[in-house]
Scaffold this motif. Structure first.
Motif, PDB file in Angstrom:
ATOM      1  N   VAL A  58       0.841  -1.208   0.000  1.00  0.00           N
ATOM      2  CA  VAL A  58       0.000   0.000   0.000  1.00  0.00           C
ATOM      3  C   VAL A  58       0.874   1.255   0.000  1.00  0.00           C
ATOM      4  N   ILE A  59       1.920   1.265   0.834  1.00  0.00           N
ATOM      5  CA  ILE A  59       2.821   2.428   0.879  1.00  0.00           C
ATOM      6  C   ILE A  59       3.521   2.614  -0.475  1.00  0.00           C
ATOM      7  N   SER A  60       3.892   1.500  -1.133  1.00  0.00           N
ATOM      8  CA  SER A  60       4.512   1.575  -2.465  1.00  0.00           C
ATOM      9  C   SER A  60       3.549   2.175  -3.482  1.00  0.00           C
ATOM     10  N   ALA A  61       2.271   1.785  -3.407  1.00  0.00           N
ATOM     11  CA  ALA A  61       1.268   2.345  -4.320  1.00  0.00           C
ATOM     12  C   ALA A  61       1.117   3.845  -4.101  1.00  0.00           C
ATOM     13  N   CYS A  62       1.133   4.254  -2.832  1.00  0.00           N
ATOM     14  CA  CYS A  62       1.054   5.693  -2.523  1.00  0.00           C
ATOM     15  C   CYS A  62       2.290   6.428  -3.043  1.00  0.00           C
ATOM     16  N   ARG A  63       3.450   5.771  -2.980  1.00  0.00           N
ATOM     17  CA  ARG A  63       4.683   6.402  -3.482  1.00  0.00           C
ATOM     18  C   ARG A  63       4.601   6.607  -4.990  1.00  0.00           C
ATOM     19  N   ARG A  64       4.047   5.639  -5.715  1.00  0.00           N
ATOM     20  CA  ARG A  64       3.947   5.771  -7.171  1.00  0.00           C
ATOM     21  C   ARG A  64       3.094   6.962  -7.564  1.00  0.00           C
ATOM     22  N   SER A  65       2.153   7.351  -6.722  1.00  0.00           N
ATOM     23  CA  SER A  65       1.276   8.499  -7.002  1.00  0.00           C
ATOM     24  C   SER A  65       1.670   9.740  -6.200  1.00  0.00           C
ATOM     25  N   THR A  66       2.805   9.661  -5.499  1.00  0.00           N
ATOM     26  CA  THR A  66       3.322  10.753  -4.662  1.00  0.00           C
ATOM     27  C   THR A  66       2.278  11.201  -3.634  1.00  0.00           C
ATOM     28  N   LYS A  67       1.535  10.250  -3.081  1.00  0.00           N
ATOM     29  CA  LYS A  67       0.558  10.545  -2.029  1.00  0.00           C
ATOM     30  C   LYS A  67       1.235  10.308  -0.679  1.00  0.00           C
ATOM     31  N   TRP A  68       2.068  11.282  -0.296  1.00  0.00           N
ATOM     32  CA  TRP A  68       2.887  11.091   0.895  1.00  0.00           C
ATOM     33  C   TRP A  68       2.060  11.071   2.184  1.00  0.00           C
ATOM     34  N   ALA A  69       0.976  11.851   2.244  1.00  0.00           N
ATOM     35  CA  ALA A  69       0.159  11.901   3.463  1.00  0.00           C
ATOM     36  C   ALA A  69      -0.499  10.542   3.719  1.00  0.00           C
ATOM     37  N   GLU A  70      -1.017   9.918   2.651  1.00  0.00           N
ATOM     38  CA  GLU A  70      -1.644   8.613   2.802  1.00  0.00           C
ATOM     39  C   GLU A  70      -0.605   7.552   3.167  1.00  0.00           C
ATOM     40  N   ALA A  71       0.610   7.658   2.547  1.00  0.00           N
ATOM     41  CA  ALA A  71       1.676   6.708   2.876  1.00  0.00           C
ATOM     42  C   ALA A  71       2.086   6.833   4.338  1.00  0.00           C
ATOM     43  N   LEU A  72       2.162   8.068   4.814  1.00  0.00           N
ATOM     44  CA  LEU A  72       2.550   8.296   6.209  1.00  0.00           C
ATOM     45  C   LEU A  72       1.484   7.750   7.167  1.00  0.00           C
ATOM     46  N   ALA A  73       0.206   7.924   6.811  1.00  0.00           N
ATOM     47  CA  ALA A  73      -0.887   7.408   7.654  1.00  0.00           C
ATOM     48  C   ALA A  73      -0.850   5.882   7.720  1.00  0.00           C
ATOM     49  N   CYS A  74      -0.582   5.246   6.568  1.00  0.00           N
ATOM     50  CA  CYS A  74      -0.488   3.781   6.542  1.00  0.00           C
ATOM     51  C   CYS A  74       0.705   3.305   7.370  1.00  0.00           C
ATOM     52  N   PHE A  75       1.808   4.037   7.286  1.00  0.00           N
ATOM     53  CA  PHE A  75       3.000   3.685   8.067  1.00  0.00           C
ATOM     54  C   PHE A  75       2.705   3.763   9.566  1.00  0.00           C
ATOM     55  N   GLU A  76       1.999   4.802   9.973  1.00  0.00           N
ATOM     56  CA  GLU A  76       1.689   4.982  11.395  1.00  0.00           C
ATOM     57  C   GLU A  76       0.725   3.906  11.897  1.00  0.00           C
ATOM     58  N   ASP A  77      -0.098   3.328  10.992  1.00  0.00           N
ATOM     59  CA  ASP A  77      -1.033   2.277  11.403  1.00  0.00           C
ATOM     60  C   ASP A  77      -0.322   0.972  11.748  1.00  0.00           C
ATOM     61  N   VAL A  78       0.900   0.815  11.243  1.00  0.00           N
ATOM     62  CA  VAL A  78       1.639  -0.426  11.497  1.00  0.00           C
ATOM     63  C   VAL A  78       2.329  -0.320  12.854  1.00  0.00           C
ATOM     64  N   PRO A  79       2.149  -1.285  13.740  1.00  0.00           N
ATOM     65  CA  PRO A  79       2.857  -1.263  15.034  1.00  0.00           C
ATOM     66  C   PRO A  79       4.369  -1.201  14.818  1.00  0.00           C
ATOM     67  N   ALA A  80       5.058  -0.464  15.663  1.00  0.00           N
ATOM     68  CA  ALA A  80       6.498  -0.265  15.505  1.00  0.00           C
ATOM     69  C   ALA A  80       7.256  -1.581  15.447  1.00  0.00           C
ATOM     70  N   LYS A  81       6.803  -2.601  16.212  1.00  0.00           N
ATOM     71  CA  LYS A  81       7.520  -3.866  16.255  1.00  0.00           C
ATOM     72  C   LYS A  81       7.388  -4.651  14.952  1.00  0.00           C
ATOM     73  N   ASP A  82       6.337  -4.340  14.163  1.00  0.00           N
ATOM     74  CA  ASP A  82       6.108  -5.069  12.909  1.00  0.00           C
ATOM     75  C   ASP A  82       6.768  -4.405  11.699  1.00  0.00           C
ATOM     76  N   ARG A  83       7.205  -3.165  11.846  1.00  0.00           N
ATOM     77  CA  ARG A  83       7.795  -2.447  10.705  1.00  0.00           C
ATOM     78  C   ARG A  83       9.139  -3.073  10.322  1.00  0.00           C
ATOM     79  N   THR A  84       9.367  -3.153   9.028  1.00  0.00           N
ATOM     80  CA  THR A  84      10.621  -3.708   8.521  1.00  0.00           C
ATOM     81  C   THR A  84      11.438  -2.601   7.855  1.00  0.00           C
ATOM     82  N   VAL A  85      12.643  -2.965   7.422  1.00  0.00           N
ATOM     83  CA  VAL A  85      13.495  -2.016   6.696  1.00  0.00           C
ATOM     84  C   VAL A  85      12.805  -1.571   5.407  1.00  0.00           C
ATOM     85  N   VAL A  86      12.103  -2.508   4.757  1.00  0.00           N
ATOM     86  CA  VAL A  86      11.398  -2.177   3.507  1.00  0.00           C
ATOM     87  C   VAL A  86      10.302  -1.148   3.775  1.00  0.00           C
ATOM     88  N   THR A  87       9.571  -1.313   4.887  1.00  0.00           N
ATOM     89  CA  THR A  87       8.503  -0.371   5.242  1.00  0.00           C
ATOM     90  C   THR A  87       9.062   1.040   5.384  1.00  0.00           C
TER      91      THR A  87
END
Length: 668
Positions: A58-87
Motif C-alpha cells: 500500500v505504501i509503495s502504491a502511494c509512493r507511485r502516485s506521490t501521495k505522501w500523506a496517505e503513505a505516512l498514515a499507513c505507516f503509522e497504522d503499522v505497530p512499531a515492532k512489525d515495521r521492517t526495513v522495507v517499510t
C-alpha cells in the motif's frame, strides 16, 4: 475424530487467510493508491488482519502516485515492532519524491537512533536521493561523510557491535556526484572520485557520466575530456549519455570544431548519435552562424535514419533564424507534420521570436493565437515575445493587456516580461505622446512589489518613457533609486544620459553640471554622441536667454547656470571623440551624423565660431533622414538655424555648403 476435524478446519482457514494475503500483495503491486487504500479498508471490514507485506504494498502504491500523506498514515497504522526495513525505506522514498526532505531526514534520524541495525545501504541511498531531488547537495555530502566514517570506526569497534551506518557503495557516490553536477560544483565531483579510489570503491560508467555532466554544467570541457580518457583504465566504455554530456560541455564553451569531431568519434566507437546529440551541435552551429554545417547535420541525420523529434527540429529552426535563413526555418516548421512530429511550445516560441526579429509583429501575435487554440498553454516566453511584438507595432495598450492576461492564466511575469512591457510603453510615449509613461511607472512598481530582482534594462525603459513624455519629476525619482533600493541595478551610460536629460528638462543646471563633471567619471562612463543629445534636450537657444529688461536674481542665477553648463559641454565636446570625429579646427567639413538636432546645433555653433578666425566655405553633412524615424530631421533644423544667422547656404543632397562670412569675403 472430532478434534482432528476441527484442527484440519483451523489449518485450512489459516492457509486460506495466508493465501489471501499473498494474493492481495501481488494484486497491489500494480494498483494505484486509491485502489490500495480501498483494499486495505475492505480487509479490515472482513476482520482480516493485513500483514506487513500488504502494508508495504500500500505504501509503495502511494509512493507511485506521490501521495505522501496517505503513505505516512499507513505507516503509522503499522505497530512499531512489525515495521521492517522495507517499510521504512518505502516511506522515506515517498517523502523524498514529494520534496519533503526535512521529514525524510527526521524519520531517518528516528530510525537510526532507535535501531541502527535496521539501516541498510538501500535506505541510506534512498535518503541521499531525497536530498538530491530537493537540490540539497550539502546534506548529500553530510550523509556520505557519515557513511564513510563508519569504515574507520568499524575497525576500532568490537565485532559484536553493529555499525552506526553502512559504508557507501557505488550508488551512494553516484547520487552525491549527480547532486554536485546539478548544483554546478564540478570540483566536488572530482574530489568524490578521488575519495572513491581511496575507499577502494570501483566507479561505473554512471559515476563518470555524473562527473562529466558536472563539468558540462560549468563549461569545463577539458576536464570532461580527461574523465572520458579515464574510462578505459576501469574497463569501461562511454555510452550515449557520456557523449551527450561531453558535447554539452564543448558546445557551451564554443568548441564547435571539437563537437563535430566528437560526433564522428561516436560512430567509430559504435555509439550511434541520437537526436539529443545532434540538437546540441546544431544549436551551436546557429550561435556561430554556420548555416551550411547545421544543414549538413540535418542531412546526416536523414542519411543515418536518425529519428527526428521536436527538440532537434526546434534547434535547427533556431539555428537557421540566427543565421538569417528564415525561409529554411519556416520550411522546417511546415514539414513537421510530414515527419509526424508535433510542434511543441518551444516550436511556436521560436517561430514568434523569428517574426519579432524581422519586425513582423502581426505574425508573432497570430502565432500566440495559434498556441491558445491548441492544446498547449502559452508560457512566460510566449507572452514576453508577443509583448515585444506589440512594441514593434506600437501597440502599447495590447502589451499591457497581455501582461495582465498572464496572471489570469496563472503564468507569472518575470523581470524580462516587465521590461518588455515597459519598453512597449516607452515606444508608445514616443509614437503618440500618450499617457503610457504612467503605465510604465506602475509596471516598474509592480515588479518591485513582487520581489523581482530589478534589471538595468527595465529601469532604463521606465526612465526613457518618462523622459520622452517630458515627466522629468518621475524620471529624477527613478534615477535617485540607483543609489538606493535598486542594489542590483548598475548605473550605465544609458540611465546616466536619461538622468542628465531629466535634469536639463527641469533646468537644474548645477546638478546637471555636477553629474556630467563628476558622476560620469566615477561611474566609468565614456561620453558619446548620445550624452550630448541628452544634455541638449532642455537647453534653451542662445539667443533666447536674454529677453530684454532687467533680470531678477533667480533669472540671473538660471542664466549663469545655463552658461556654465554650455561652456563645459562645449569644452568636453571639443576634446571628445565625438567632437573630433565631427569637426577639426580649420577643417572644411562638419559631420553631424548620429546627433540629435540640439547637439547638431551645438556642433554647428562651434564650427562657425572656429570659422570666424579663418573665413571659409563649410560642407555640413546632415544625411538624408533615413535613420531619423520619429525624430526631427537634421537638415530642416540646420537650415532654420542658418537662416536665423543670415548665412548664405546652398543645399545639396545630404547637407549644405555654407559661406561663413557676411557681405564681401574678407581678404586673406
Amino acid at each position: 475424530l472430532d478434534r482432528g476435524m476441527r484442527e484440519s478446519a483451523a489449518r485450512s482457514a489459516a492457509l486460506g487467510k495466508r493465501q489471501m494475503q499473498i494474493d492481495v500483495t501481488e494484486s497491489l503491486s500494480t494498483a494505484d493508491w486509491q485502489e490500495a487504500i480501498d483494499c486495505l479498508v475492505a480487509m479490515q471490514l472482513q476482520s482480516l488482519q493485513a500483514d506487513i507485506r500488504v502494508h508495504n504494498a500500500v505504501i509503495s502504491a502511494c509512493r507511485r502516485s506521490t501521495k505522501w500523506a496517505e503513505a505516512l498514515a499507513c505507516f503509522e497504522d503499522v505497530p512499531a515492532k512489525d515495521r521492517t526495513v522495507v517499510t521504512a525505506t518505502t516511506l522515506l522514498g515517498c517523502l523524498g519524491d514529494a520534496g519533503l526532505w526535512q521529514e525524510a531526514l527526521h524519520r531517518f534520524s528516528l530510525i537510526r537512533s532507535d535501531n541502527a541495525a535496521n539501516v541498510d545501504p538501500y535506505m541510506c541511498n534512498t535518503v541521499l536521493q531525497a536530498f538530491k531531488n530537493s537540490g540539497k547537495w550539502q546534506w548529500c555530502l553530510w550523509l556520505l561523510t557519515e557513511m564513510s566514517h563508519s569504515i574507520s570506526s568499524n575497525s576500532l569497534a568490537s565485532k559484536s557491535r553493529p555499525p552506526s551506518l553502512p559504508p557507501p557503495d557505488t550508488l551512494s557516490f553516484n547520487t552525491v556526484i549527480g547532486s554536485a553536477a546539478e548544483s554546478g560544483r564540478w570540483q566536488l565531483a572530482f574530489d568524490l572520485l578521488r575519495v572513491m579510489a581511496l575507499q577502494k570503491e570501483r566507479p561505473n560508467v554512471r559515476t563518470f557520466n555524473a562527473a562529466i555532466a558536472a563539468c558540462a554544467e560549468a563549461s569545463e570541457w577539458q576536464r570532461a575530456l580527461l574523465l572520458q580518457q579515464e574510462l578505459p583504465k576501469h574497463q569501461l566504455k562511454p555510452t550515449d549519455v557520456t557523449y551527450v554530456s561531453l558535447l554539452k560541455a564543448m558546445n557551451s564553451a564554443n568548441e564547435l570544431h571539437r563537437s563535430l569531431k566528437m560526433l564522428k568519434e561516436m560512430r567509430r566507437e559504435n555509439v550511434a548519435p541520437g537526436a539529443t546529440a545532434y540538437s546540441g551541435v546544431i544549436a551551436a552551429c546557429g550561435t556561430h552562424g554556420k548555416y551550411d554545417t547545421a544543414k549538413g547535420l540535418l542531412d546526416e541525420m536523414r542519411q543515418f535514419q536518425v529519428e527526428s523529434n521536436a527538440v532537434v527540429l526546434n534547434a535547427a529552426m533556431s539555428a537557421f533564424i540566427k543565421c538569417g535563413i528564415l525561409g529554411d526555418a519556416y520550411q522546417i516548421y511546415y514539414d513537421m507534420s510530414k515527419q509526424q512530429v508535433r510542434p511543441d511550445l518551444e516550436t511556436y516560441n521560436t517561430l514568434m521570436q523569428s517574426f519579432v526579429q524581422q519586425s513582423y509583429w502581426e505574425g508573432a501575435l497570430h502565432t500566440l493565437e495559434t498556441i491558445r487554440s491548441s492544446t498547449q498553454d502559452p508560457d512566460a516566453i510566449s507572452y514576453t515575445t508577443a509583448i515585444d511584438a506589440c512594441r514593434k507595432g506600437s501597440f502599447w495598450q495590447e502589451a499591457i493587456h497581455l501582461c495582465w492576461e498572464m496572471r489570469l492564466q496563472h503564468v507569472q511575469p518575470d523581470i524580462i516580461t516587465f521590461g518588455a512591457t515597459i519598453a512597449a510603453c516607452a515606444e508608445g510615449a514616443r509614437s503618440d505622446g500618450s499617457g503610457s509613461w504612467a503605465f510604465a511607472l506602475k509596471l516598474f512598481d509592480e515588479a518591485q512589489l513582487e520581489g523581482l530582482t530589478m534589471s538595468t534594462p527595465c529601469l532604463n525603459n521606465a526612465l526613457q518613457a518618462c523622459v520622452i513624455a517630458s515627466y522629468w519629476e518621475s524620471s529624477l525619482a527613478l534615477a535617485s533609486e540607483l543609489n538606493g533600493s535598486l542594489e542590483y541595478v548598475a548605473p550605465d551610460l544609458v540611465n546616466s544620459n536619461l538622468q542628465l536629460a531629466a535634469l536639463t528638462m527641469s533646468h537644474q543646471w548645477k546638478h546637471a553640471l555636477h553629474l556630467l563633471k563628476h558622476n560620469f567619471s566615477q561611474r566609468g562612463h565614456q561620453i558619446d554622441a548620445s550624452t550630448y543629445n541628452s544634455a541638449n534636450i532642455g537647453m534653451p537657444e542662445p539667443q533666447t536667454e536674454l529677453v530684454g529688461g532687467q533680470r531678477t536674481t533667480g533669472e540671473e542665477d538660471t542664466a549663469t547656470g545655463v552658461q556654465e553648463f554650455r561652456e563645459y559641454l562645449m569644452r568636453t565636446f571639443i576634446e571628445s571623440d565625438v567632437g573630433r570625429k565631427a569637426f577639426f579646427s580649420g577643417d572644411h567639413v562638419l559631420d553631424l551624423h548620429g546627433m540629435s538636432l540640439s547637439s547638431a546645433k551645438m556642433a554647428l555653433q562651434l564650427a562657425l565660431d572656429d570659422a570666424k578666425q579663418k573665413p571659409r566655405t563649410l560642407l555640413i553633412v546632415t544625411g538624408q533622414g533615413k535613420h531619423s524615424t520619429g525624430e526631427p530631421l537634421l537638415k530642416e533644423g540646420v537650415a532654420s538655424m542658418l537662416d536665423k544667422l543670415q548665412l548664405h547656404a546652398r543645399a545639396v543632397a545630404g547637407g549644405f555648403y555654407v559661406q561663413t562670412w557676411r557681405g564681401k569675403r574678407p581678404k586673406k
